[in-house]
Design a protein around this motif. Sequence first.
Motif, PDB file in Angstrom:
ATOM      1  N   ASN A  54       3.954  21.613  45.587  1.00  0.00           N
ATOM      2  CA  ASN A  54       2.786  22.036  44.811  1.00  0.00           C
ATOM      3  C   ASN A  54       2.952  23.447  44.272  1.00  0.00           C
ATOM      4  O   ASN A  54       2.620  23.736  43.121  1.00  0.00           O
ATOM      5  CB  ASN A  54       1.523  21.947  45.661  1.00  0.00           C
ATOM      6  CG  ASN A  54       1.104  20.522  45.944  1.00  0.00           C
ATOM      7  OD1 ASN A  54       1.490  19.601  45.219  1.00  0.00           O
ATOM      8  ND2 ASN A  54       0.339  20.323  47.004  1.00  0.00           N
ATOM      9  N   ARG A  57       5.543  23.415  41.386  1.00  0.00           N
ATOM     10  CA  ARG A  57       4.975  22.902  40.129  1.00  0.00           C
ATOM     11  C   ARG A  57       4.035  23.931  39.505  1.00  0.00           C
ATOM     12  O   ARG A  57       4.038  24.126  38.283  1.00  0.00           O
ATOM     13  CB  ARG A  57       4.240  21.579  40.384  1.00  0.00           C
ATOM     14  CG  ARG A  57       5.155  20.380  40.559  1.00  0.00           C
ATOM     15  CD  ARG A  57       4.363  19.091  40.497  1.00  0.00           C
ATOM     16  NE  ARG A  57       3.475  18.962  41.649  1.00  0.00           N
ATOM     17  CZ  ARG A  57       3.807  18.353  42.775  1.00  0.00           C
ATOM     18  NH1 ARG A  57       5.016  17.821  42.913  1.00  0.00           N
ATOM     19  NH2 ARG A  57       2.946  18.255  43.774  1.00  0.00           N
ATOM     20  N   GLN A  58       3.243  24.570  40.354  1.00  0.00           N
ATOM     21  CA  GLN A  58       2.317  25.583  39.845  1.00  0.00           C
ATOM     22  C   GLN A  58       3.073  26.742  39.223  1.00  0.00           C
ATOM     23  O   GLN A  58       2.700  27.247  38.158  1.00  0.00           O
ATOM     24  CB  GLN A  58       1.411  26.080  40.980  1.00  0.00           C
ATOM     25  CG  GLN A  58       0.588  27.310  40.652  1.00  0.00           C
ATOM     26  CD  GLN A  58      -0.282  27.129  39.420  1.00  0.00           C
ATOM     27  OE1 GLN A  58      -0.729  26.028  39.117  1.00  0.00           O
ATOM     28  NE2 GLN A  58      -0.528  28.227  38.706  1.00  0.00           N
ATOM     29  N   TYR A  59       4.151  27.164  39.865  1.00  0.00           N
ATOM     30  CA  TYR A  59       4.947  28.282  39.336  1.00  0.00           C
ATOM     31  C   TYR A  59       5.525  27.940  37.967  1.00  0.00           C
ATOM     32  O   TYR A  59       5.477  28.755  37.036  1.00  0.00           O
ATOM     33  CB  TYR A  59       6.064  28.633  40.318  1.00  0.00           C
ATOM     34  CG  TYR A  59       6.993  29.728  39.832  1.00  0.00           C
ATOM     35  CD1 TYR A  59       6.553  31.046  39.727  1.00  0.00           C
ATOM     36  CD2 TYR A  59       8.302  29.442  39.460  1.00  0.00           C
ATOM     37  CE1 TYR A  59       7.397  32.058  39.286  1.00  0.00           C
ATOM     38  CE2 TYR A  59       9.153  30.446  39.010  1.00  0.00           C
ATOM     39  CZ  TYR A  59       8.697  31.746  38.927  1.00  0.00           C
ATOM     40  OH  TYR A  59       9.542  32.732  38.471  1.00  0.00           O
ATOM     41  N   ILE A  60       6.057  26.742  37.832  1.00  0.00           N
ATOM     42  CA  ILE A  60       6.640  26.318  36.552  1.00  0.00           C
ATOM     43  C   ILE A  60       5.587  26.332  35.450  1.00  0.00           C
ATOM     44  O   ILE A  60       5.816  26.841  34.348  1.00  0.00           O
ATOM     45  CB  ILE A  60       7.268  24.922  36.686  1.00  0.00           C
ATOM     46  CG1 ILE A  60       8.506  24.987  37.592  1.00  0.00           C
ATOM     47  CG2 ILE A  60       7.646  24.362  35.317  1.00  0.00           C
ATOM     48  CD1 ILE A  60       9.056  23.627  37.972  1.00  0.00           C
ATOM     49  N   ASP A  61       4.412  25.773  35.762  1.00  0.00           N
ATOM     50  CA  ASP A  61       3.332  25.746  34.765  1.00  0.00           C
ATOM     51  C   ASP A  61       2.835  27.156  34.447  1.00  0.00           C
ATOM     52  O   ASP A  61       2.539  27.480  33.288  1.00  0.00           O
ATOM     53  CB  ASP A  61       2.160  24.896  35.277  1.00  0.00           C
ATOM     54  CG  ASP A  61       2.503  23.417  35.386  1.00  0.00           C
ATOM     55  OD1 ASP A  61       3.513  22.997  34.768  1.00  0.00           O
ATOM     56  OD2 ASP A  61       1.789  22.690  36.098  1.00  0.00           O
ATOM     57  N   ALA A  62       2.767  27.989  35.476  1.00  0.00           N
ATOM     58  CA  ALA A  62       2.244  29.341  35.296  1.00  0.00           C
ATOM     59  C   ALA A  62       3.159  30.190  34.419  1.00  0.00           C
ATOM     60  O   ALA A  62       2.685  30.910  33.532  1.00  0.00           O
ATOM     61  CB  ALA A  62       2.051  30.011  36.657  1.00  0.00           C
ATOM     62  N   THR A  64       5.238  29.160  32.191  1.00  0.00           N
ATOM     63  CA  THR A  64       5.196  28.650  30.821  1.00  0.00           C
ATOM     64  C   THR A  64       4.022  29.264  30.072  1.00  0.00           C
ATOM     65  O   THR A  64       4.159  29.739  28.937  1.00  0.00           O
ATOM     66  CB  THR A  64       5.077  27.117  30.813  1.00  0.00           C
ATOM     67  OG1 THR A  64       6.226  26.546  31.458  1.00  0.00           O
ATOM     68  CG2 THR A  64       4.990  26.585  29.392  1.00  0.00           C
ATOM     69  N   ALA A  65       2.854  29.257  30.723  1.00  0.00           N
ATOM     70  CA  ALA A  65       1.654  29.834  30.108  1.00  0.00           C
ATOM     71  C   ALA A  65       1.799  31.348  29.949  1.00  0.00           C
ATOM     72  O   ALA A  65       1.417  31.919  28.919  1.00  0.00           O
ATOM     73  CB  ALA A  65       0.425  29.509  30.953  1.00  0.00           C
ATOM     74  N   ALA A 137      -5.975  30.825  29.943  1.00  0.00           N
ATOM     75  CA  ALA A 137      -5.105  29.916  30.695  1.00  0.00           C
ATOM     76  C   ALA A 137      -4.341  30.675  31.779  1.00  0.00           C
ATOM     77  O   ALA A 137      -4.198  30.191  32.909  1.00  0.00           O
ATOM     78  CB  ALA A 137      -4.130  29.216  29.747  1.00  0.00           C
ATOM     79  N   HIS A 141      -4.282  30.257  35.873  1.00  0.00           N
ATOM     80  CA  HIS A 141      -3.048  30.117  36.647  1.00  0.00           C
ATOM     81  C   HIS A 141      -2.971  31.179  37.740  1.00  0.00           C
ATOM     82  O   HIS A 141      -2.419  30.915  38.822  1.00  0.00           O
ATOM     83  CB  HIS A 141      -1.832  30.198  35.732  1.00  0.00           C
ATOM     84  CG  HIS A 141      -1.525  28.914  35.026  1.00  0.00           C
ATOM     85  ND1 HIS A 141      -1.172  27.769  35.701  1.00  0.00           N
ATOM     86  CD2 HIS A 141      -1.541  28.585  33.701  1.00  0.00           C
ATOM     87  CE1 HIS A 141      -0.968  26.778  34.830  1.00  0.00           C
ATOM     88  NE2 HIS A 141      -1.188  27.258  33.615  1.00  0.00           N
ATOM     89  N   ASN A 145      -2.203  30.400  41.487  1.00  0.00           N
ATOM     90  CA  ASN A 145      -1.094  31.072  42.176  1.00  0.00           C
ATOM     91  C   ASN A 145      -1.554  31.639  43.517  1.00  0.00           C
ATOM     92  O   ASN A 145      -0.861  31.526  44.530  1.00  0.00           O
ATOM     93  CB  ASN A 145      -0.546  32.221  41.323  1.00  0.00           C
ATOM     94  CG  ASN A 145       0.240  31.749  40.121  1.00  0.00           C
ATOM     95  OD1 ASN A 145       0.664  30.596  40.045  1.00  0.00           O
ATOM     96  ND2 ASN A 145       0.442  32.635  39.169  1.00  0.00           N
TER      97      ASN A 145
END
Length: 359
Positions: A54, A57-62, A64-65, A137, A141, A145
């Motif tokens: 989890n 995945r959060q780090y990757i999405d964060a 990117t934003a 966004a 995040h 985080n």
Amino acid sequence: MTWLEGLCVRQCRTFAPESCSVECKYWNKNGFPYKLKFMEDVPKNLPWVELGDNARRQYIDAITAFDAWREAVKAALAVRGGMYWKAAGKTDYLIRTSVANAQKSLGPRSEETEAMYASFINRKRGAEERETSLRAAVQEHQRMNRALRVGRVPAIVVDVLNAIDAAGLSEYFTVVGTHSLYAYEAEAGVRFLDAGALATQDIDLLWDTRKRIRFVTTMKQRGASMINVLRKVDPSFTIVEGQTYTAMNKNGFEVDIIRREQAEDDAHPIQLTDAADDFWVVQARNATVLLNAPPFSSVVVSATGRMARMSTVSPVVFASFKHWLAEQASRDPLKRPRDIAQAKLVERLTEEYFPHLAR
């Protein structure tokens, strides 16, 4: 805990699959977490732990934003100020204004200047809307985080990096020393177990003397000083008396600015700006090795969830430099063991996650 329990890959420290909140891919129908036929599945005795799925995945999405937002900020900065029509006699002139209210005529009204005006207004509106949306966004995040404990970088470090970036000065500075470890573990998606390896109350910034003219020009145009950039983070930052390459805040956190040893047409000594209370950068032995090192960049996350992009040196060069540093007769004997420990830690991380960098 038995030796068998010690093999469990779950950090919940349980050996009972029915009590584990996360399904473990190593459990088999007999309850043993590894197939003896494939003993490479047994985790090695590593000096770090991997982030959970989890958090990863959060780090990757964060990031990117976060990176998209940084680009949006740059786009919005490019259209700061405004444009308007100014009547002069029988003709209207298109005027471009800066944030400081400086004005420049772009010419009389014509199809060309009308198109220029329309393009600017549309770009400005679009850039501002995109920046506002992405900022929201990123803030969301940051909350995620924090909830998932994605990062642990000291908040002051993240704030200093962001202040330097906001001032448009990131290209002139490279993080070297202990804080580089945060970039390496973030990029690998792990967390070092030895907290002592990361313990420090100062951040070392290597200033690129090769870009001095551009740096000085930028600072003069903005009427800025490096110490004032830091004071936007914490007004208590003050240059240390007798150690003018260091600024310290009220909590004892220090920012050191170093440079390579004098080479080519480098001036010496060098003060970053003409401000009376600004940094005088200090020469660091063998710093040319760090200055010429392949760059390594990663988004780091604080315990509060805030993010910053950290530019540092290749972990291969970091480890090599730490070994060299530990061998120097002038090195503080109390620091040598940690130099060696950090070098070995980063070497092992590179073998596992960044083998391509060692080629």
